[in-house]
Enzyme design. Sequence first.
Site, mmCIF file in Angstrom:
data_model
loop_
_atom_site.group_PDB
_atom_site.id
_atom_site.type_symbol
_atom_site.label_atom_id
_atom_site.label_comp_id
_atom_site.label_asym_id
_atom_site.label_seq_id
_atom_site.Cartn_x
_atom_site.Cartn_y
_atom_site.Cartn_z
ATOM 1 N N ARG A 1 11.858 2.885 6.617
ATOM 2 C CA ARG A 1 12.009 1.694 7.260
ATOM 3 C C ARG A 1 11.416 0.396 6.778
ATOM 4 N NH1 ARG A 1 10.021 3.464 11.816
ATOM 5 N NH2 ARG A 1 9.720 5.837 10.766
ATOM 6 N N GLY A 2 10.548 0.329 5.892
ATOM 7 C CA GLY A 2 9.713 -0.943 5.525
ATOM 8 C C GLY A 2 8.442 -0.525 4.696
ATOM 9 N N CYS A 3 7.671 -1.364 4.668
ATOM 10 C CA CYS A 3 6.368 -1.384 3.781
ATOM 11 C C CYS A 3 5.336 -1.580 4.788
ATOM 12 C CB CYS A 3 6.775 -2.599 2.646
ATOM 13 S SG CYS A 3 7.745 -2.019 1.412
ATOM 14 N N ASP B 1 4.870 13.824 16.547
ATOM 15 C CA ASP B 1 5.101 13.667 15.226
ATOM 16 C C ASP B 1 3.856 13.938 14.252
ATOM 17 O OD1 ASP B 1 6.851 13.329 12.986
ATOM 18 O OD2 ASP B 1 6.515 11.221 12.941
ATOM 19 N N LYS C 1 2.416 -3.451 9.040
ATOM 20 C CA LYS C 1 3.329 -2.618 8.560
ATOM 21 C C LYS C 1 4.730 -3.363 8.854
ATOM 22 C CE LYS C 1 4.049 2.015 10.020
ATOM 23 N NZ LYS C 1 4.409 2.810 11.232
ATOM 24 N N LEU D 1 0.850 -1.135 0.021
ATOM 25 C CA LEU D 1 0.032 0.021 0.136
ATOM 26 C C LEU D 1 0.841 1.213 -0.083
ATOM 27 C CD1 LEU D 1 -2.720 -1.002 2.557
ATOM 28 C CD2 LEU D 1 -3.016 -0.572 0.313
ATOM 29 N N SER D 2 2.021 1.021 0.777
ATOM 30 C CA SER D 2 2.723 2.284 0.755
ATOM 31 C C SER D 2 4.480 1.837 1.114
ATOM 32 C CB SER D 2 2.341 3.209 1.818
ATOM 33 O OG SER D 2 3.432 3.894 2.476
ATOM 34 N N ARG D 3 5.191 2.567 0.676
ATOM 35 C CA ARG D 3 6.555 2.050 0.924
ATOM 36 C C ARG D 3 7.298 3.206 1.728
ATOM 37 N NH1 ARG D 3 9.022 -2.024 -1.697
ATOM 38 N NH2 ARG D 3 7.294 -2.099 -3.335
ATOM 39 N N GLY D 4 7.903 3.122 2.501
ATOM 40 C CA GLY D 4 8.549 4.085 3.692
ATOM 41 C C GLY D 4 9.999 3.772 3.895
HETATM 42 N N1 LIG Z 1 -3.988 1.304 8.674
HETATM 43 C C1 LIG Z 1 -3.621 2.042 7.390
HETATM 44 N N2 LIG Z 1 -4.649 2.022 6.682
HETATM 45 C C2 LIG Z 1 -4.415 2.453 5.207
HETATM 46 N N3 LIG Z 1 -3.449 3.280 4.860
HETATM 47 C C3 LIG Z 1 -2.444 3.506 5.843
HETATM 48 C C4 LIG Z 1 -2.630 2.682 6.957
HETATM 49 N N4 LIG Z 1 -1.406 3.237 7.834
HETATM 50 C C5 LIG Z 1 -0.477 3.960 6.901
HETATM 51 N N5 LIG Z 1 -1.234 3.870 5.819
HETATM 52 C C6 LIG Z 1 -0.538 4.753 4.531
HETATM 53 O O1 LIG Z 1 0.707 4.351 4.684
HETATM 54 C C7 LIG Z 1 1.479 5.621 4.566
HETATM 55 C C8 LIG Z 1 2.796 5.662 5.476
HETATM 56 O O2 LIG Z 1 2.481 5.188 6.595
HETATM 57 P P1 LIG Z 1 3.564 4.681 7.771
HETATM 58 O O3 LIG Z 1 2.942 4.868 9.022
HETATM 59 O O4 LIG Z 1 3.978 3.428 7.406
HETATM 60 O O5 LIG Z 1 4.461 5.957 7.643
HETATM 61 P P2 LIG Z 1 6.067 5.911 7.807
HETATM 62 O O6 LIG Z 1 6.787 4.739 6.899
HETATM 63 O O7 LIG Z 1 6.351 5.306 9.317
HETATM 64 O O8 LIG Z 1 6.495 6.970 7.392
HETATM 65 P P3 LIG Z 1 6.823 8.312 8.416
HETATM 66 O O9 LIG Z 1 7.481 8.016 9.506
HETATM 67 O O10 LIG Z 1 7.496 9.468 7.549
HETATM 68 O O11 LIG Z 1 5.595 8.736 8.984
HETATM 69 C C9 LIG Z 1 0.547 6.598 5.207
HETATM 70 O O12 LIG Z 1 0.918 7.940 4.969
HETATM 71 C C10 LIG Z 1 -0.933 6.181 4.677
HETATM 72 O O13 LIG Z 1 -0.831 6.821 3.264
#
Ligand SMILES: Nc1ncnc2c1ncn2[C@@H]1O[C@H](COP(=O)(O)OP(=O)(O)OP(=O)(O)O)[C@@H](O)[C@H]1O
Length: 397
Positions: free
Chosen positions: A127-129, A242, A144, A122-125
């Site tokens: 530290r992981g996906c 944050d 996550k 769904l999304s790639r960050g």
């Molecule tokens: N429970 C969820 N349902 C649907 N989409 C989600 C959910 N959690 C996160 N996302 C999507 O994934 C994206 C990244 O979320 P995530 O919490 O993994 O961020 P991250 O990798 O920790 O980045 P950062 O630390 O910069 O916020 C979010 O901005 C959102 O678009």
Amino acid sequence: QEIPISQAYSPPVGALSPGPPIVKVVLRQDLNKKILIALIASSTLLCVTVIFLLYLLLWRYRYMKNNFPGINPNHHPDSVRSSVATKPIVNKIDSVTKGTIPVYEYQLLESATNKFSESNVLSRGGRGCLYRACLDEKSSVTVKKLDGGGDTDTEKQFENEVDWLAKIKHQNIISMLGFCIYRQTRSIVYEMMQNGSLESQLHGPSQGSALTWQLRMKIAVDIARGLEYLHEHCHPPVVHRDLKSSNILLDSHFNAKISDFGYAAVLMTQRKNLKLNGTLGNRASEYIVDGKVADKNDVYSFGVILLELLLGKRWVEKPSTESVVTWVPKLSDRANLPNILDPAIKGSMDLKHLYQVAAVAVLCVQPEPSYRPLITDVLHSLIPLLPLDLGGSLRIL
Ligand SMILES: Nc1ncnc2c1ncn2[C@@H]1O[C@H](COP(=O)(O)OP(=O)(O)OP(=O)(O)O)[C@@H](O)[C@H]1O
């Protein structure tokens, strides 16, 4: 005449041998009795031991089933490894030791995400996906998966997030369904938020077109409610630290929930070991400079999100000439305010409401933390601008 039994049965004198046979008979009977008693005692002991062991096994099975539904106590070789590796960290997480949060088996998450396939991402960050996962036929959840490789920063954020989300339950805070620790991989399972993040709604392909003025007000009120819960109803109070649009998630009805508790902390106690990387645009300057943990840091970040909802602007990633501060005078200029709004909402609201929201945002982003309002005050000044059916107190005639 009565003859004594011993005489009556005594053998002929000539045939007398040392040690009368009667004595021998008595001794053998005694011996048999002792053997019998020993046999009964040992088999009773054996039975008691077997029953006790069976009871222990049953108790362990029930305990694992109730407290760790994802873990199958009947030994898949990997699940054993996973639970062994889990032990030290699990002990650090309060709620896990108290048995209030499910621990998922890695194999379960693997099959629910199609072996963590690309099509489920769904999304790639950094530290992981984040993956879509189907734990049952009815609904999907998100997983996550952090590939920190045991790095301490990732580990601390993981522990922090799991620990806070296990304790915090509120309609405007993301629900954690469980977590998993497997070798170097850490995963957290969350409820699915169908409309993604506020950031992707505002700055993604739809450019905010799905978010009407009223929906934006609802999102602002939802975030303020979540923050009010953290600041005013948690004991001790919790600061998120944050807050930004990518950490505000929207469900299928655009209910907003605060996510990402990796940096959350108890009010006024500094977590020196948690390095704060990433976006600076949303953080109050006193926090960037001396790391002071206060509820007013979150109020500042809330003000930045409010401005993002009004202007549709994405705030700068790093300090530069264009920051929130440069926009404050423009927001105070009532005559020009309608012209600088996000084109997706221009002309769609009552101007009095717009002035009020802009004034609240300006108050929240003041450089002096003590001049910023409490989140409760912010919440109560926004509720009258939101229609009743969206959770506010505005009656539309
Ligand atoms: N429970 C969820 N349902 C649907 N989409 C989600 C959910 N959690 C996160 N996302 C999507 O994934 C994206 C990244 O979320 P995530 O919490 O993994 O961020 P991250 O990798 O920790 O980045 P950062 O630390 O910069 O916020 C979010 O901005 C959102 O678009």
